[in-house]
Scaffold this motif. Structure first.
Motif, mmCIF file in Angstrom:
data_model
loop_
_atom_site.group_PDB
_atom_site.id
_atom_site.type_symbol
_atom_site.label_atom_id
_atom_site.label_comp_id
_atom_site.label_asym_id
_atom_site.label_seq_id
_atom_site.Cartn_x
_atom_site.Cartn_y
_atom_site.Cartn_z
ATOM 1 N N PHE A 70 0.779 -1.130 -0.092
ATOM 2 C CA PHE A 70 -0.323 0.171 -0.057
ATOM 3 C C PHE A 70 0.702 1.392 -0.253
ATOM 4 C CE2 PHE A 70 -2.585 -3.506 1.611
ATOM 5 C CZ PHE A 70 -3.612 -2.655 1.341
ATOM 6 N N VAL A 71 0.330 2.277 -1.277
ATOM 7 C CA VAL A 71 1.282 3.217 -0.890
ATOM 8 C C VAL A 71 0.654 4.864 -0.433
ATOM 9 C CG1 VAL A 71 2.869 1.899 -2.577
ATOM 10 C CG2 VAL A 71 0.811 3.646 -3.293
ATOM 11 N N ASP A 72 1.437 5.689 -0.344
ATOM 12 C CA ASP A 72 1.059 7.184 0.358
ATOM 13 C C ASP A 72 0.278 7.783 -0.768
ATOM 14 O OD1 ASP A 72 0.573 9.881 1.616
ATOM 15 O OD2 ASP A 72 1.993 9.043 2.792
ATOM 16 N N VAL A 73 -0.872 8.146 -0.871
ATOM 17 C CA VAL A 73 -1.712 8.894 -1.568
ATOM 18 C C VAL A 73 -1.675 10.573 -1.503
ATOM 19 C CG1 VAL A 73 -2.154 7.128 -3.549
ATOM 20 C CG2 VAL A 73 -4.061 7.829 -1.584
ATOM 21 N N TYR A 121 -3.804 5.878 1.866
ATOM 22 C CA TYR A 121 -2.590 4.793 1.045
ATOM 23 C C TYR A 121 -4.000 4.015 0.593
ATOM 24 C CZ TYR A 121 0.163 5.331 4.915
ATOM 25 O OH TYR A 121 0.973 5.831 5.472
ATOM 26 N N ARG A 122 -3.324 3.680 -0.304
ATOM 27 C CA ARG A 122 -3.609 2.553 -1.511
ATOM 28 C C ARG A 122 -3.280 1.539 -2.071
ATOM 29 N NH1 ARG A 122 -1.651 2.439 -7.107
ATOM 30 N NH2 ARG A 122 -0.170 4.129 -7.885
ATOM 31 N N LEU A 123 -3.861 0.352 -2.503
ATOM 32 C CA LEU A 123 -3.067 -0.751 -2.591
ATOM 33 C C LEU A 123 -2.427 -0.383 -4.235
ATOM 34 C CD1 LEU A 123 -3.114 -4.104 -2.719
ATOM 35 C CD2 LEU A 123 -4.684 -4.319 -4.079
ATOM 36 N N ALA A 124 -1.524 -0.769 -4.373
ATOM 37 C CA ALA A 124 -0.541 -0.946 -4.737
ATOM 38 C C ALA A 124 0.245 -1.665 -5.790
ATOM 39 C CB ALA A 124 1.095 0.304 -5.093
ATOM 40 N N ARG A 125 0.196 -2.845 -5.532
ATOM 41 C CA ARG A 125 0.822 -4.144 -5.622
ATOM 42 C C ARG A 125 0.734 -5.433 -4.984
ATOM 43 N NH1 ARG A 125 7.013 -3.821 -6.882
ATOM 44 N NH2 ARG A 125 7.296 -3.509 -4.872
#
Length: 115
Positions: A96-99, A103-107
């Motif tokens: 999860f990355v900071d947006v 956070y959003r699921l990234a990979r």
């Protein structure tokens, strides 16, 4: 040799908190390993579990340079967890990355298991 032992003992006595951390015998399945995660990350965990989740200390790691949370699913235990978190000797990692506002699921990727 005796001087070294005395020196080590004096350092440990002078820094009791460092020594205590090195022998911490806390609960390896402490609920804070999940409860202290950002809400969207906790929500993801509840979607893949069909019961109360429990996680070891190494389940979730945060990298401040990348502003990324990584979940190492092999350190998660819960009812209903799909067996496909392992594939050919590798385990699922979820990032999860900071947006900015959360956070959003990234990979999702498989990597060498940590245990």
């Amino acid at each position: 040799m005796r001087k070294q032992a005395v020196l080590l003992a004096s350092v440990l006595l002078a820094c009791p908190s460092a020594h205590a951390r090195s022998i911490n015998k806390g609960d390896p399945w402490d609920p804070s390993h999940i409860n202290n995660l950002p809400m969207i990350v906790r929500d993801y965990v509840t979607t893949i579990c069909k019961g109360p989740p429990r996680a070891q200390r190494d389940f979730a790691t945060y990298n401040p340079q990348e502003r990324r949370w990584r979940l190492n699913i092999e350190y998660l235990r819960c009812a209903g967890l799909a067996p496909n978190f392992r594939q050919r000797g590798n385990c699922l990692n979820v990032d999860f990355v900071d947006v900015g506002s959360g956070y959003r699921l990234a990979r999702k990727q498989y990597a060498e298991c940590g245990y």
